[in-house]
Scaffold this active site. Sequence first.
Site, PDB file in Angstrom:
ATOM      1  N   GLY A 130     -15.446  33.354 -20.188  1.00 23.63           N
ATOM      2  CA  GLY A 130     -15.961  33.100 -21.413  1.00 23.63           C
ATOM      3  C   GLY A 130     -17.460  33.900 -21.435  1.00 23.63           C
ATOM      4  O   GLY A 130     -17.930  33.922 -20.282  1.00 23.63           O
TER       5      GLY A 130
ATOM      6  N   GLN B 188     -25.474  36.202 -24.254  1.00 28.88           N
ATOM      7  CA  GLN B 188     -25.344  36.663 -22.656  1.00 28.88           C
ATOM      8  C   GLN B 188     -25.443  38.186 -22.174  1.00 28.88           C
ATOM      9  O   GLN B 188     -25.538  38.530 -21.101  1.00 28.88           O
ATOM     10  CB  GLN B 188     -23.992  35.907 -22.184  1.00 28.88           C
ATOM     11  CG  GLN B 188     -24.115  34.452 -22.347  1.00 28.88           C
ATOM     12  CD  GLN B 188     -23.132  33.743 -21.463  1.00 28.88           C
ATOM     13  OE1 GLN B 188     -21.882  33.639 -22.009  1.00 28.88           O
ATOM     14  NE2 GLN B 188     -23.061  33.507 -20.364  1.00 28.88           N
TER      15      GLN B 188
ATOM     16  N   CYS C  23     -21.815  28.836 -15.712  1.00 30.12           N
ATOM     17  CA  CYS C  23     -22.132  30.037 -16.697  1.00 30.12           C
ATOM     18  C   CYS C  23     -22.648  31.101 -16.203  1.00 30.12           C
ATOM     19  O   CYS C  23     -23.315  31.105 -15.103  1.00 30.12           O
ATOM     20  CB  CYS C  23     -23.108  29.270 -17.503  1.00 30.12           C
ATOM     21  SG  CYS C  23     -23.984  30.389 -18.802  1.00 30.12           S
ATOM     22  N   LEU C  24     -21.930  32.404 -16.513  1.00 27.78           N
ATOM     23  CA  LEU C  24     -22.421  33.662 -15.948  1.00 27.78           C
ATOM     24  C   LEU C  24     -23.720  33.821 -16.060  1.00 27.78           C
ATOM     25  O   LEU C  24     -24.678  34.585 -15.200  1.00 27.78           O
ATOM     26  CB  LEU C  24     -21.582  34.596 -16.773  1.00 27.78           C
ATOM     27  CG  LEU C  24     -20.054  34.727 -16.501  1.00 27.78           C
ATOM     28  CD1 LEU C  24     -19.309  35.648 -17.026  1.00 27.78           C
ATOM     29  CD2 LEU C  24     -19.900  34.817 -14.974  1.00 27.78           C
TER      30      LEU C  24
ATOM     31  N   HIS D 127     -18.442  25.625 -25.098  1.00 27.62           N
ATOM     32  CA  HIS D 127     -19.611  26.262 -24.241  1.00 27.62           C
ATOM     33  C   HIS D 127     -19.963  27.436 -24.860  1.00 27.62           C
ATOM     34  O   HIS D 127     -21.439  27.787 -24.822  1.00 27.62           O
ATOM     35  CB  HIS D 127     -18.961  26.346 -22.719  1.00 27.62           C
ATOM     36  CG  HIS D 127     -19.977  27.022 -21.783  1.00 27.62           C
ATOM     37  ND1 HIS D 127     -20.580  26.331 -20.782  1.00 27.62           N
ATOM     38  CD2 HIS D 127     -20.498  28.009 -21.527  1.00 27.62           C
ATOM     39  CE1 HIS D 127     -21.204  27.293 -20.018  1.00 27.62           C
ATOM     40  NE2 HIS D 127     -21.425  28.267 -20.681  1.00 27.62           N
ATOM     41  N   GLU D 128     -19.269  28.235 -25.337  1.00 28.94           N
ATOM     42  CA  GLU D 128     -19.710  29.603 -25.876  1.00 28.94           C
ATOM     43  C   GLU D 128     -20.351  29.419 -27.149  1.00 28.94           C
ATOM     44  O   GLU D 128     -21.335  30.162 -27.434  1.00 28.94           O
ATOM     45  CB  GLU D 128     -18.362  30.448 -25.960  1.00 28.94           C
ATOM     46  CG  GLU D 128     -17.666  30.822 -24.611  1.00 28.94           C
ATOM     47  CD  GLU D 128     -18.878  31.290 -23.538  1.00 28.94           C
ATOM     48  OE1 GLU D 128     -19.787  31.994 -23.783  1.00 28.94           O
ATOM     49  OE2 GLU D 128     -18.466  31.029 -22.264  1.00 28.94           O
TER      50      GLU D 128
ATOM     51  N   HIS E 181     -23.926  28.707 -26.592  1.00 25.74           N
ATOM     52  CA  HIS E 181     -24.671  29.844 -26.424  1.00 25.74           C
ATOM     53  C   HIS E 181     -25.142  30.874 -27.954  1.00 25.74           C
ATOM     54  O   HIS E 181     -26.203  31.183 -27.907  1.00 25.74           O
ATOM     55  CB  HIS E 181     -24.038  31.033 -25.763  1.00 25.74           C
ATOM     56  CG  HIS E 181     -23.846  30.752 -24.331  1.00 25.74           C
ATOM     57  ND1 HIS E 181     -25.141  30.632 -23.588  1.00 25.74           N
ATOM     58  CD2 HIS E 181     -22.741  30.552 -23.288  1.00 25.74           C
ATOM     59  CE1 HIS E 181     -24.831  30.468 -22.223  1.00 25.74           C
ATOM     60  NE2 HIS E 181     -23.300  30.290 -22.166  1.00 25.74           N
TER      61      HIS E 181
HETATM   62 NI    NI Z   1     -22.142  30.259 -20.421  1.00 24.16          NI
END
Ligand code: NI
Length: 164
Positions: free
Chosen positions: A44, A49, A88-89, A130-131, A134
């Site tokens: 995701g 991000q 998380c990236l 989660h996204e 963000h």
């Molecule tokens: Ni994330």
Amino acid sequence: MLEVVTIPADVLYKKAEPVPEIDDAVVELADQMVDAMHAAKGIGLAGPQVGRSLRLFVVHLTDDEPRLFINPEIIGTSIETAKMEEGCLSIPGLYADVVRPRAVEVQAYNRRGRPFTLTAEGLLARGIQHELDHLNGVLFLDHLSQRKRDRLLKNYDPALFAEV
Ligand code: NI
């Protein structure tokens, strides 16, 4: 290739703006986000991000097509919760169990600007929540106790996990 930003980049803590119009530029951005997500081996990725404070994200689970959500809103959540490990990236190398509703109903716009509603559970519901966090400047770490968060972030440096 879009670059994925890591903590403590300001854009990750800010509420993102609605996408004003779903035009070619937005579709192009979404496609580039999918590429960046694949390159980083993530499932995701949200606008903030990649340094774009806009309300859109992509999710791509194994055995599924990449899914795009523009101006998404969660319109329903299950009372039942589930605990699942998240990463998380933007916080590479850090993982923790997070409790969230097990299922959600989300409304969003697709790449053609059409609204859709989706009921998701399991990993997809997890990814969507989660996204969507963000887009509100919220990270999975914010769902943990202060004590647990402090412990995880002690001596943490995302640069240690940078790809070479
Ligand atoms: Ni994330």
